[in-house]
Design an enzyme around this catalytic site. Sequence first.
Site, PDB file in Angstrom:
ATOM      1  CE1 TYR A  47      -3.649   2.548   0.562  1.00  0.00           C
ATOM      2  CE2 TYR A  47      -2.451   3.239   2.521  1.00  0.00           C
ATOM      3  CZ  TYR A  47      -3.461   3.446   1.604  1.00  0.00           C
ATOM      4  OH  TYR A  47      -4.290   4.541   1.722  1.00  0.00           O
ATOM      5  CE  LYS A  79       1.037   4.739   8.331  1.00  0.00           C
ATOM      6  NZ  LYS A  79       1.095   4.012   7.086  1.00  0.00           N
ATOM      7  CG  ASP A  83       5.775   3.892   0.779  1.00  0.00           C
ATOM      8  OD1 ASP A  83       6.068   4.647   1.724  1.00  0.00           O
ATOM      9  OD2 ASP A  83       4.597   3.635   0.452  1.00  0.00           O
TER      10      ASP A  83
HETATM   11  C1  LIG Z   1       0.442   4.552   5.748  1.00  0.00           C
HETATM   12  C2  LIG Z   1       1.190   4.363   4.512  1.00  0.00           C
HETATM   13  C3  LIG Z   1       1.067   5.246   3.429  1.00  0.00           C
HETATM   14  C4  LIG Z   1       0.046   6.341   3.395  1.00  0.00           C
HETATM   15  O1  LIG Z   1       0.267   7.303   4.376  1.00  0.00           O
HETATM   16  P1  LIG Z   1      -0.968   8.263   4.794  1.00  0.00           P
HETATM   17  O2  LIG Z   1      -0.330   9.209   5.767  1.00  0.00           O
HETATM   18  O3  LIG Z   1      -1.978   7.351   5.424  1.00  0.00           O
HETATM   19  O4  LIG Z   1      -1.451   8.912   3.576  1.00  0.00           O
HETATM   20  C5  LIG Z   1       1.901   5.060   2.346  1.00  0.00           C
HETATM   21  N1  LIG Z   1       2.788   4.069   2.314  1.00  0.00           N
HETATM   22  C6  LIG Z   1       2.934   3.190   3.329  1.00  0.00           C
HETATM   23  C7  LIG Z   1       3.969   2.114   3.227  1.00  0.00           C
HETATM   24  C8  LIG Z   1       2.121   3.296   4.451  1.00  0.00           C
HETATM   25  O5  LIG Z   1       2.240   2.388   5.418  1.00  0.00           O
END
Ligand SMILES: *Cc1c(COP(=O)(O)O)cnc(C)c1O
Length: 434
Positions: free
Chosen positions: A148, A270, A242
């Site tokens: 994701y 995060k 990511d």
């Molecule tokens: C949570 C997450 C996102 C998205 O971040 P948001 O702040 O919720 O938009 C993107 N990539 C990874 C790997 C994530 O865990």
Amino acid sequence: MPRPLKFDRSKKLFEIAQKHLVGGVDSPVRAFKGVGGSPLFFVRGKGPYLIDADGNRYIDLVGSWGPLILGQVDTGVLNAVKRALRKGFTFGAPSPLETELAILVKKAYPSIDKVRFVSSGTEATFSAIRLARAATAKKRIIKFDGCYHGHGDSLLVAAGSGPATLGLPDSPGVPEEIASLTLSLPYNDLGAVETAFSKFTDIAAVIVEPIAGNMGLVPPQPGFLQGLRELTRKHNSILIFDEVMTGFRVAFGGTQELYGIKPDLTTLGKILGGGMPVGAYGGKEELMAQIAPEGPVYQAGTLSGNPVAMAAGIATLKRLNDKKIYDDLEEAAAFVEEGIKRAVQKTGIEAVFQRVGSMATLFFSKNPVKNYSEAKECDRKRFAKFFWAMAQRGVYLPPSQYESWFFSTALKRDHLKKIVKSAGESLEEINRAS
Ligand SMILES: *Cc1c(COP(=O)(O)O)cnc(C)c1O
């Protein structure tokens, strides 16, 4: 088991919320579709605990889906936020705090020469994709099933936990033309990536969760990330790690520190915001120089680099810049892993505990999970029973089989013992029931 917890107030609040908010929530996974029942509404957090609207107290293994590595309402972060708030909520102009946080980020991530702050992980990843496409003058991107990367159009293809929990592999509203430029391949399958590169000459970027956390915790197999590094280099494609979830989580310097592999671009979020909305992307000087105002690739944000959010990030990162914190987190999570593995063995339930540092998932699966199709084989009904059995014992897990548990520094020995004991009892309970 002690007397059953009541969730009456949460249920009532959810009924009211559903009249005014879509599905009663602002992010789908919060609606508890993955475990059934009505979501718990929280009114307070404190250290390792969450308190729900009925006054029940839980040990928190969600940490707001990752950000709260220091636990709820950490005093140092709270004080930094208070100090920043008094000086101004937002300036819409540069402040020294952005540079201070950028320096901390660069120290942790030597692959990053320049940083751009945004307000969410989603913004960070879709901006990084835009940059990669501009820099290579190519269109196509490779991602992996079950990874994701936020809900940007190009990245909402086979996108793991959220959509998986809802049973949507994809989303209406994403035009086919856009989705067709995204190749989603099986995680840990380097051969599939090689084939894609031999078939298509217009691959701008490979984006990957270098340790996958959004299909439950799935580590990269040895050689997978190294292989991606070599293939992208060979084919003049951009490698994007990511690390929105893994950054400052599996190590201060994220997966790239842990495994010693340098991507071209990194996305963060995060933990970076210490509980405030912050995301970032960064990488090599010549790539980042293409972003406006240095270059032509447009990306902007009214609240980007917000001083309150920057202050929370700075206070969090200063604390985390200490190897001992990660050693302690490893020890705490390993203690729980051992305890749960013992309980799994004792009950004979088919379940596999997978963990990297302070991220983990208990998969109700016979065999270890290496990719999304294996994750989908899990017994989700069993997970749902386990989730509620744990909640009844005062332990709050992510309400989906396809999410990671996150340990925080606020969890002390007694909390960890309680998690293990509760898991043992819960596994026995669901074993008796099935
Ligand atoms: C949570 C997450 C996102 C998205 O971040 P948001 O702040 O919720 O938009 C993107 N990539 C990874 C790997 C994530 O865990």
